[in-house]
Design a protein around this motif. Structure first.
Motif: not given
Length: 498
Positions: A348-354
Motif C-alpha cells: 500500500h506504499s510503493y508497489f505501484q512503482l514495482f
C-alpha cells in the motif's frame, strides 16, 4: 513441459530448512551455468576460503574480515597472523553470560551507539520480541543513536536512573554522536542523584579502544573488547550484540550465533550451485547485467522483520557502494540502492512503482512459514499474509494485458522467495549471516573491498569547521577552504535565526 514448470523444478534450493526459490528471476539453466562458470573464473571459491582462513582480504586496511569467528561456537581454531583468536572470543562469551546472571533489579538499559553499533542489536531485539512464548527478563532496552536530542529526551523520560545501566558502543570510542550522547546520559545520572560510584558502576563499554573507554570513566572490568578485524556493520555477533543476551538470556544469544554459524558452514562448504548466498548474489548480478538495475527491495512478510531492510541498507551500501575496485580502477557495477519494509504494508506504499513503473527493481520476498503469534486469529491472518506475498510475486513476474493502458502490467519483474520455517533466534542469525555472506560474494564478484568504508569520513571532517562556524553565531561567514559559498550562506541563514 512448459518453461515455467522447468524453471520451478530447477529453482528451489535449501539449507538449514530455509528455502530459496529463484523461479521468478527468469534465469534459465544455460544462463545459470554461465553465471557459475563466471564465478569460478573470478576465483570466488578461493575468496571464500581466504575469508574464513583469516587472510587479509580487507586489502585497503590490511586486515582480515573475520566476523565469522565471533559465531564459531565449535571453537575450532581461527588463526590471524599465526594466533588463534578463539580464546579471546570465548572469554567474551563467558563474561556476557556472567553479566546476565549479575544484572538483577535493572529496569532500563541504554545502549548508545550508531551505525553498525546500533542496527544489528536493535533489529534483533525488535524481531525476537515477536517470537511467541519468548521470555523477556523484564528490563526495558533503549537504543540511543541519533545526535538529535528528541531521541535522548524520549528515553530519559522513561528510564529510572538508579536502576539504569548504560552500554557505550564504539569501536574507536571517538564517534562524535556516541560520545556526546554518552556524556549527556552521564550528566542525567548525576542530575538524578546518582553518586560518582553509582555512575561508574552503571557504565559499560564495548570498544577496541580500552584506553579511551577508561579515560571516559568506564571501569576496566566493565569494558568488553572487539577487534579491528571486525567491521562495525558485521559486529552484532560480538559484545555489540550483548543486549540480546541481557534481554532474552544468554542461551538465546547462543542460538542467534548458532544460526549464523550454521549458515557460515553452508557458505564455506556447499558447492556454488547449491550455495544460497552465492545463488542470491549471482541472481542480482544477472539483473544488473541484463537490466542495468539501480535498486532492489527486501520485503519481509513478517512485521517482526520491519527493521531488517534498514539493517540491510547499511550492510550492502556501506560495504559495496564503491566506484573503484580493489585495484583502484572504475567498476562496472556496485551496490544498488536498497530499500524495503514489512509486507503487506509495503503493498500500500510503493508497489505501484514495482508493477507499473519504468524501473525494473528486483525484490527479495521473505516469508515465515509459522505465524508470529498465538492469537486465535493467527492462522487465518497468516494465510492471508502468505497469499499476498505469493500473489505479488506472481503478478510481478507474469504481468497482465488489457485494452486500457492503465490496466497493463508489464510483468517480467524478477524476484526471489526466501522462506524461513520459523522466526526465532536461530533463524534470525541464519538470515543475517545469509545476507552478510551474499554481500561479501557480490563484493568478490565486482572485485570490490566490502570491508572498508572511506566514503563516510569526508563529511565528518567537513562537519567540524561548519559546527565551529555555527557555534560562533556570526552572520557574515564567507567561503573558505573548508566551507564553500553555498554552505557559508546556509550557515549565515541559520545563525540569523538563532
Amino acid at each position: 513441459m512448459s518453461e515455467q514448470v522447468q524453471l520451478a523444478n530447477q529453482s528451489t534450493h535449501s539449507a538449514l530448512n530455509m528455502v530459496l526459490d529463484t523461479a521468478y528471476q527468469g534465469i534459465d539453466a544455460v544462463n545459470w551455468k554461465k553465471l557459475f562458470a563466471s564465478a569460478r573464473q573470478g576465483h570466488l571459491e578461493q575468496f571464500i576460503a581466504d575469508m574464513f582462513a583469516g587472510k587479509h582480504i580487507n586489502n585497503s586496511e590490511d586486515r582480515p574480515a573475520l566476523h565469522s569467528a565471533l559465531r564459531n561456537l565449535s571453537k575450532t581454531p581461527v588463526m590471524i597472523d599465526g594466533k588463534d583468536v578463539m580464546p579471546a572470543v570465548s572469554e567474551v562469551w563467558h563474561r556476557i553470560d556472567a553479566l546476565c546472571n549479575k544484572w538483577i533489579g535493572v529496569t532500563d538499559v541504554i545502549h548508545i551507539g550508531i551505525g553498525g553499533s546500533d542496527f544489528g542489536p536493535r533489529l534483533a531485539i525488535e524481531a525476537l520480541a515477536h517470537v511467541p512464548g519468548i521470555e523477556s527478563r523484564g528490563m526495558r532496552m533503549h537504543f540511543l543513536a541519533n545526535i538529535d536530542t528528541a531521541e535522548l529526551a524520549r528515553i530519559l523520560a522513561r528510564a529510572q536512573a538508579h536502576s539504569t545501566r548504560v552500554i557505550v558502543v564504539s569501536k574507536s570510542f571517538t564517534t562524535l554522536e556516541t560520545s556526546m550522547n554518552a556524556k549527556a546520559v552521564v550528566a542525567w545520572l548525576k542530575d538524578s542523584g546518582c553518586s560518582a560510584s553509582q555512575v561508574t558502576d552503571s557504565l559499560y563499554a564495548v570498544t577496541a579502544n580500552l584506553t579511551a573507554a577508561k579515560d571516559f570513566g568506564v571501569n576496566e572490568n566493565n569494558i568488553f573488547p572487539f577487534w579491528d578485524w571486525v567491521g562495525g556493520r558485521y559486529s552484532v555477533w560480538s559484545a555489540v550484540g550483548m543486549p540480546i543476551a541481557l534481554q532474552y538470556d544468554f542461551e538465546t544469544f547462543k542460538q542467534f550465533l548458532a544460526g549464523a554459524e550454521a549458515m557460515d558452514l553452508h557458505f564455506k562448504n556447499a558447492p556454488l550451485e547449491e550455495n544460497l548466498p552465492v545463488i542470491m548474489a549471482l541472481a542480482l548480478l544477472h539483473q544488473q547485467e541484463k537490466h542495468d538495475i539501480k535498486a532492489y527491495a527486501a520485503i519481509p512478510y513478517a512485521d517482526a522483520l520491519d527493521w531488517f531492510p534498514k539493517w540491510l541498507q547499511q550492510l550492502d551500501m556501506e560495504s559495496n557502494g564503491k566506484s573503484v575496485d580493489r585495484d583502484g580502477k572504475p567498476v562496472k557495477h556496485s551496490s544498488p540502492v536498497v530499500f524495503g519494509s514489512a509486507g503487506s504494508n509495503a503493498q500500500h506504499s510503493y508497489f505501484q512503482l514495482f508493477h507499473q513503473g519504468t524501473e525494473i527493481i528486483p525484490i527479495d520476498f521473505i516469508a515465515v512459514l509459522e505465524p508470529m503469534s498465538d492469537r486465535p486469529e493467527a492462522v487465518a491472518h497468516h494465510r492471508i499474509l502468505l497469499s499476498n506475498c505469493l500473489a505479488q510475486a506472481q503478478a510481478l513476474a507474469n504481468g497482465k494485458t488489457a485494452a486500457n493502458p492503465n490496466d497493463i502490467y508489464p510483468g517480467k519483474r524478477p524476484s526471489n522467495l526466501l522462506l524461513l520455517p520459523k522466526l526465532n533466534a536461530f533463524y534470525l542469525g541464519a538470515l543475517l549471516a545469509l545476507y552478510e555472506n551474499r554481500t561479501a560474494t557480490l563484493g568478490a564478484l565486482w572485485n570490490i573491498n566490502s570491508f572498508d568504508q572511506p566514503g563516510v569520513e569526508y563529511g565528518k571532517v567537513l562537519a567540524k569547521p561548519i559546527e565551529k562556524a555555527l557555534a560562533s553565531h556570526q552572520k557574515d561567514i564567507t567561503a573558505s577552504a573548508d566551507i564553500d559559498a553555498v554552505t557559508a550562506a546556509r550557515i549565515n541563514l541559520l545563525n540569523s535565526n538563532n
